[in-house]
Design a protein around this motif. Structure first.
Motif, short mmCIF file in Angstrom:
data_model
loop_
_atom_site.label_atom_id
_atom_site.label_comp_id
_atom_site.label_asym_id
_atom_site.label_seq_id
_atom_site.Cartn_x
_atom_site.Cartn_y
_atom_site.Cartn_z
N UNK A 20 0.83 -1.19 0.00
CA UNK A 20 0.00 0.00 0.00
C UNK A 20 0.87 1.25 0.00
N UNK A 21 0.63 2.14 -0.96
CA UNK A 21 1.31 3.43 -1.02
C UNK A 21 0.35 4.50 -0.55
N UNK A 22 0.85 5.44 0.23
CA UNK A 22 0.02 6.53 0.74
C UNK A 22 0.55 7.85 0.19
N UNK A 23 -0.07 8.33 -0.89
CA UNK A 23 0.30 9.61 -1.48
C UNK A 23 -0.31 10.74 -0.65
N UNK A 24 0.54 11.60 -0.10
CA UNK A 24 0.03 12.62 0.83
C UNK A 24 0.28 14.05 0.37
N UNK A 25 0.84 14.24 -0.83
CA UNK A 25 1.07 15.59 -1.35
C UNK A 25 0.80 15.62 -2.85
N UNK A 26 0.42 16.79 -3.35
CA UNK A 26 0.29 16.98 -4.79
C UNK A 26 0.78 18.38 -5.14
N UNK A 27 1.26 18.53 -6.36
CA UNK A 27 1.75 19.82 -6.81
C UNK A 27 1.44 19.99 -8.29
N UNK A 28 1.24 21.24 -8.68
CA UNK A 28 1.07 21.57 -10.09
C UNK A 28 2.08 22.67 -10.44
N UNK A 29 2.85 22.42 -11.49
CA UNK A 29 3.83 23.39 -11.98
C UNK A 29 3.47 23.83 -13.39
N UNK A 30 3.64 25.12 -13.66
CA UNK A 30 3.52 25.61 -15.03
C UNK A 30 4.91 25.74 -15.63
N UNK A 31 5.02 25.41 -16.91
CA UNK A 31 6.28 25.49 -17.63
C UNK A 31 6.12 26.41 -18.83
N UNK A 32 7.05 27.36 -18.96
CA UNK A 32 7.05 28.25 -20.13
C UNK A 32 8.44 28.27 -20.73
N UNK A 33 8.54 27.80 -21.96
CA UNK A 33 9.80 27.79 -22.70
C UNK A 33 9.61 28.55 -24.00
N UNK A 34 10.67 28.61 -24.82
CA UNK A 34 10.59 29.38 -26.06
C UNK A 34 9.59 28.79 -27.03
N UNK A 35 9.48 27.47 -27.05
CA UNK A 35 8.65 26.82 -28.07
C UNK A 35 7.38 26.17 -27.54
N UNK A 36 7.18 26.17 -26.23
CA UNK A 36 5.97 25.52 -25.71
C UNK A 36 5.69 26.00 -24.29
N UNK A 37 4.48 25.71 -23.84
CA UNK A 37 4.08 25.94 -22.45
C UNK A 37 3.23 24.76 -22.03
N UNK A 38 3.23 24.45 -20.74
CA UNK A 38 2.49 23.28 -20.26
C UNK A 38 2.25 23.41 -18.77
N UNK A 39 1.33 22.57 -18.28
CA UNK A 39 1.10 22.43 -16.84
C UNK A 39 1.23 20.96 -16.49
N UNK A 40 1.91 20.69 -15.39
CA UNK A 40 2.14 19.31 -14.96
C UNK A 40 1.71 19.14 -13.51
N UNK A 41 0.81 18.19 -13.28
CA UNK A 41 0.38 17.86 -11.92
C UNK A 41 0.96 16.52 -11.53
N UNK A 42 1.34 16.40 -10.29
CA UNK A 42 1.98 15.18 -9.82
C UNK A 42 1.61 14.92 -8.38
N UNK A 43 1.41 13.66 -8.03
CA UNK A 43 1.20 13.24 -6.64
C UNK A 43 2.47 12.56 -6.15
N UNK A 44 2.81 12.80 -4.89
CA UNK A 44 4.00 12.20 -4.32
C UNK A 44 3.80 11.77 -2.89
N UNK A 45 4.86 11.18 -2.33
CA UNK A 45 4.88 10.73 -0.94
C UNK A 45 5.97 11.52 -0.23
N UNK A 46 5.62 12.26 0.81
CA UNK A 46 6.57 13.19 1.42
C UNK A 46 7.80 12.51 1.99
#
Length: 212
Positions: A20-46
């Protein structure tokens, strides 16, 4: 510092498997580069930087969860099914699909060797600003790229959450880590690319992995 949206997620995931894994945190980062932009969400274990989870949305409205195990280089895939209950709450069920192996090439990475240094730029009671220097190998004769990171001091070392969410092509390069507790809130590279933490929150996800 930019105010962050705090999310409190209470989700229960159950399967008929083993660890059993217990994911207790999540984060969303925005990325802006010369040729693209994106948003990435991720769940992790502290307290464990070997496991991360992504939730993917398909064009037909279906959702898929993928758990990455950076220790065994395996990924576990689940379908997400939602059921509305009588009290208008939503029950979420994760249906196991498959397990497969992955390599650096699956992350569009050809990195086989790397070395790095962190250099402190400034520090106050709440944050630390550091310079991350990436070298091609341990000789440290060739610099690949420089980054300036702002790190919010915290109880846990959450640098790996940022690395997996944003740091292509070093997402699964587990040797790349910061040696102090903290959460990366922004990162600017010497080519102008920017990574900004837009959301950080607590989560309560319990996932049972298959016995393989």
């Amino acid at each position: 510092m930019k105010k962050l949206t705090i999310l409190f997620l209470l989700i229960s995931i159950t399967t008929a498997f083993g660890q059993t894994l217990k994911f207790d945190i999540m984060a969303k980062y925005s990325t802006k580069a010369k040729t693209y932009s994106a948003e990435n969400s991720i769940y992790g274990i502290s307290t464990n930087s070997n496991y991360f989870m992504r939730v993917l949305n398909s064009p037909n409205g279906n959702q898929t969860a993928i758990i990455f195990d950076l220790e065994s280089f395996k990924k576990h895939e689940y379908n997400i099914r939602e059921t509305k209950l009588k009290d208008n709450s939503v029950a979420i069920k994760f249906v196991y699909l498959n397990t497969s192996s992955f390599t650096n090439y699956d992350f569009h990475s050809t990195v086989t060797s790397l070395d790095y240094d962190f250099e402190k730029i400034s520090e106050d009671n709440e944050t630390e600003t550091v310079k991350l220097i990436l070298y091609k190998d341990q000789s440290k004769k060739r610099i690949i790229k420089n980054y300036e990171l702002k790190i919010l001091k915290s109880e846990f070392n959450l640098f790996t959450l940022f690395r997996f969410a944003c740091f292509q092509p070093y997402k699964i390069f587990t040797e790349l880590n910061y040696d102090k507790p903290g959460l990366v809130t922004s990162c600017i590279s010497d080519d102008g690319s920017k990574f900004i933490l837009t959301t950080f929150g607590e989560a309560n996800l319990e996932v049972e992995l298959p016995n393989l």
